[in-house]
Design an enzyme around this catalytic site. Structure first.
Site, PDB file in Angstrom:
ATOM      1  CG  HIS A 178     -33.303  25.309   3.602  1.00  0.00           C
ATOM      2  ND1 HIS A 178     -33.094  24.341   2.636  1.00  0.00           N
ATOM      3  CD2 HIS A 178     -34.064  26.271   3.029  1.00  0.00           C
ATOM      4  CE1 HIS A 178     -33.724  24.706   1.526  1.00  0.00           C
ATOM      5  NE2 HIS A 178     -34.315  25.875   1.727  1.00  0.00           N
TER       6      HIS A 178
ATOM      7  N   GLY B 177      -1.717  -1.596  -3.835  1.00  0.00           N
ATOM      8  CA  GLY B 177      -1.901  -1.984  -2.444  1.00  0.00           C
ATOM      9  C   GLY B 177      -0.684  -1.696  -1.587  1.00  0.00           C
TER      10      GLY B 177
ATOM     11  CB  ALA C 163      -4.839   8.313   8.586  1.00  0.00           C
TER      12      ALA C 163
HETATM   13  P1  NAD Z   1      -6.108  -1.121  -2.972  1.00  0.00           P
HETATM   14  O1  NAD Z   1      -6.022  -2.500  -2.471  1.00  0.00           O
HETATM   15  O2  NAD Z   1      -7.223  -0.234  -2.549  1.00  0.00           O
HETATM   16  O3  NAD Z   1      -6.112  -1.148  -4.595  1.00  0.00           O
HETATM   17  C1  NAD Z   1      -5.119  -1.800  -5.369  1.00  0.00           C
HETATM   18  C2  NAD Z   1      -5.761  -2.327  -6.630  1.00  0.00           C
HETATM   19  O4  NAD Z   1      -4.731  -2.809  -7.506  1.00  0.00           O
HETATM   20  C3  NAD Z   1      -6.701  -3.497  -6.378  1.00  0.00           C
HETATM   21  O5  NAD Z   1      -7.993  -3.151  -6.833  1.00  0.00           O
HETATM   22  C4  NAD Z   1      -6.096  -4.638  -7.187  1.00  0.00           C
HETATM   23  O6  NAD Z   1      -7.052  -5.447  -7.808  1.00  0.00           O
HETATM   24  C5  NAD Z   1      -5.258  -3.902  -8.248  1.00  0.00           C
HETATM   25  N1  NAD Z   1      -4.161  -4.715  -8.823  1.00  0.00           N
HETATM   26  C6  NAD Z   1      -3.243  -5.450  -8.150  1.00  0.00           C
HETATM   27  N2  NAD Z   1      -2.388  -6.053  -9.029  1.00  0.00           N
HETATM   28  C7  NAD Z   1      -2.770  -5.683 -10.293  1.00  0.00           C
HETATM   29  C8  NAD Z   1      -2.300  -5.957 -11.627  1.00  0.00           C
HETATM   30  N3  NAD Z   1      -1.259  -6.748 -11.884  1.00  0.00           N
HETATM   31  N4  NAD Z   1      -2.949  -5.386 -12.679  1.00  0.00           N
HETATM   32  C9  NAD Z   1      -4.017  -4.583 -12.458  1.00  0.00           C
HETATM   33  N5  NAD Z   1      -4.504  -4.307 -11.225  1.00  0.00           N
HETATM   34  C10 NAD Z   1      -3.900  -4.827 -10.144  1.00  0.00           C
HETATM   35  O7  NAD Z   1      -4.701  -0.462  -2.627  1.00  0.00           O
HETATM   36  P2  NAD Z   1      -4.219   1.051  -2.660  1.00  0.00           P
HETATM   37  O8  NAD Z   1      -5.113   1.899  -3.476  1.00  0.00           O
HETATM   38  O9  NAD Z   1      -2.779   0.978  -3.043  1.00  0.00           O
HETATM   39  O10 NAD Z   1      -4.359   1.479  -1.129  1.00  0.00           O
HETATM   40  C11 NAD Z   1      -3.650   0.763  -0.131  1.00  0.00           C
HETATM   41  C12 NAD Z   1      -4.278   0.897   1.240  1.00  0.00           C
HETATM   42  O11 NAD Z   1      -4.100   2.201   1.740  1.00  0.00           O
HETATM   43  C13 NAD Z   1      -5.754   0.597   1.242  1.00  0.00           C
HETATM   44  O12 NAD Z   1      -6.053  -0.224   2.347  1.00  0.00           O
HETATM   45  C14 NAD Z   1      -6.384   1.939   1.410  1.00  0.00           C
HETATM   46  O13 NAD Z   1      -7.626   1.877   2.101  1.00  0.00           O
HETATM   47  C15 NAD Z   1      -5.334   2.710   2.195  1.00  0.00           C
HETATM   48  N6  NAD Z   1      -5.428   4.135   1.868  1.00  0.00           N
HETATM   49  C16 NAD Z   1      -6.514   4.830   2.276  1.00  0.00           C
HETATM   50  C17 NAD Z   1      -6.646   6.148   1.915  1.00  0.00           C
HETATM   51  C18 NAD Z   1      -7.838   6.906   2.365  1.00  0.00           C
HETATM   52  O14 NAD Z   1      -8.337   6.666   3.448  1.00  0.00           O
HETATM   53  N7  NAD Z   1      -8.348   7.812   1.560  1.00  0.00           N
HETATM   54  C19 NAD Z   1      -5.713   6.766   1.102  1.00  0.00           C
HETATM   55  C20 NAD Z   1      -4.627   6.027   0.703  1.00  0.00           C
HETATM   56  C21 NAD Z   1      -4.503   4.702   1.079  1.00  0.00           C
END
Ligand code: NAD
Length: 478
Positions: free
Chosen positions: A456, A282, A332
């Protein structure tokens, strides 16, 4: 890099997609604009674009493209009647290509700034009071002060540290380092199977790593429509990702050139020995030191800046946009739209953002994209709905190009047929979702989509067929 002027109409702090767009739009509207950003690349040069360009989407997509080509060369050519020998991988070269893309896109922003006469300051910006920002130049020069009646804070977000898995960027690495590794880990662990964890997993899996994802939650991708998440779990597992759900990491440390990871799941405690571990658990807002205490900027306990529906903070004339606030998801394009919105708001034009029709994309292969409500969210509020689904394997174009994984689901209101949500997993999902967003923005019904002519053969027909499926009139489903 100090500039002679110090008084502006607008100062933007942060040049990620939210900040640089805010600066450009403000300048387009005739406002004298400055933008402060401290990002410095490996050569010590300024690099505009924030995480999105420097350490996020652009890097991830550039590397995924290379990884897909490598994977195709190794495993996907035989059916085409093509054989190649001696396929070699030069990972540093691959990383260089990615860095060149970053440099090019960043330079492009700098060029637009120059053309729009936006003064850019390479340094750390800090809100001093309602109309003043200090800039500590990245080159170590003396701090300077800039004044403006409108200040936009857009400093983005950064990875959340996991105290039980301290980052050393050698064995236990953050998500930025994970896009710059110069050797391929044999056995790679990723903590977190969220958006970033999955995007990184798809890259390193294709480059040859054995990838194990440890996810604390029992459910996979809970923010995604459950049917799409189930399909994604199946596809990623078939691709070789080892997805361990309900697996909470309790400790990770370097021992004898390996990372030893302890985790717990409902069956008990487990230990893994890995070559590298990525922490993708996260992100948090970059709001530490964003304002002097005297500025009285209100933040919540997690560091998010308090804003109203117009992105106004508690300090008059000071706005916060993008990942710094809880107004909408950390995406973004959300920040980008807020940049436009706030600049226009300052120029007395009020064009509010429709946060309900905000596309989301996970840039894996295949991609996942959606807009609007999930089935589980509608069930939770007791809303009656109908669905139409269509799989890519029944689409002629997808079959011709071997992109048959995935499906599209359209959810409509049971009585009015208004589209409530569209969910896609499959090739080009990030592009297909634009049609869904447009349809919803113009309050289209399922029938509107069913009666819209799609070229198509194209993959876009999966949307058309899914709309037809609401009334059981799909044309290409057996
Ligand atoms: P996320 O919150 O999507 O996922 C993090 C995951 O880590 C969660 O599912 C959580 O349960 C897990 N976790 C936390 N602590 C843990 C532990 N001790 N052991 C095991 N699992 C654990 O966060 P992210 O993937 O880092 O993304 C961060 C933010 O950035 C999000 O809001 C995402 O939408 C945004 N982002 C979006 C894009 C995109 O639009 N494609 C790309 C990159 C990031």
């Amino acid at each position: 890099m100090s500039k002679p002027e110090s008084t502006y109409d607008v100062i933007v702090v942060g040049a990620g997609p939210a900040g640089y767009v805010a600066a450009i739009r403000a300048a387009q509207l005739g406002l004298k604009t400055a933008c402060v950003d401290h990002w410095t690349n490996i050569n010590g040069d300024p690099s505009l674009g924030g995480t999105y360009i420097n350490a996020g989407c652009v890097s991830s997509m550039a590397l995924l493209e290379s990884a897909k080509i490598y994977d195709l060369m190794r495993h996907g050519l035989a059916d085409h009647g093509i054989s190649v020998e001696n396929i070699k991988l030069d990972l540093p070269k691959m990383i260089d290509r990615k860095n060149e893309k970053i440099a090019r896109l960043s330079r492009q922003i700098l060029n637009v700034f120059a053309e729009k006469k936006i003064n850019y300051y390479h340094g750390q910006g800090k809100l001093l009071n309602a109309d003043q920002v200090s800039v500590t130049p990245a080159d170590g020069a003396k701090p300077i002060k800039l004044n403006a009646p409108n200040i936009i804070l857009a400093t983005g977000s950064t990875s959340i540290d996991l105290p039980c898995a301290p980052i050393d960027n050698e064995f236990i690495v953050d998500t930025t380092y994970a896009l710059n590794m110069t050797s391929i880990p044999k056995r790679l662990g990723i903590i977190g199977s969220g958006v970033i964890g999955l995007e990184l997993a798809g890259i390193w899996n294709r480059l040859g790593s054995e990838v194990i994802l440890l996810e604390a939650q029992e459910s996979f991708l809970p923010i995604v429509d459950h049917q799409i998440a189930a399909e994604a779990y199946k596809i990623y597992s078939e691709q070789g990702l080892d997805l361990r759900l309900g697996a909470r990491v309790t400790s990770a440390k370097k021992t004898n050139n390996k990372v030893v990871v302890d985790y717990q799941n409902p069956e008990g405690s487990h230990t893994l020995r890995l070559d590298k571990l990525i922490v993708a658990t996260g992100r948090k807002p970059n709001s530490e030191n964003i304002a002097a205490p005297e500025a009285e900027l209100l933040l919540d306990e997690n560091g998010y800046i308090h804003v109203d529906e117009n992105c106004c903070t508690t300090v008059p004339g000071v706005y916060a946009i993008g990942d710094l606030t809880l107004l909408g998801p950390m995406l973004a394009h959300k920040g980008l739209e807020e940049g436009v919105f706030v600049a226009e708001h300052i120029a007395n034009r009020h064009n509010p953002i429709n946060y309900n029709i905000m596309p989301s994309v996970i840039y894996t292969d295949p991609e996942i994209a959606w807009v609007g409500q999930t089935e589980q969210a509608l069930q939770a509020i007791g809303q009656k709905y109908r669905t139409g689904t269509f799989t890519l394997k029944s689409n002629g174009r997808a079959e011709s190009i071997d992109k048959t994984e995935g499906l599209v689901k359209i959810i409509t209101h049971a009585e009015t047929d208004l589209i409530l949500g569209i969910h896609i997993i499959g090739a080009n999902a990030s592009e297909l979702i634009a049609e869904a967003v447009l349809a919803m923005e113009f309050s289209a019904s399922g029938e509107d989509l069913a009666r819209t002519i799609h070229a198509h053969p194209t993959i876009s027909e999966v949307l058309h067929e899914a709309a037809l499926a609401i009334e059981n009139r799909s044309l290409h489903l057996p």
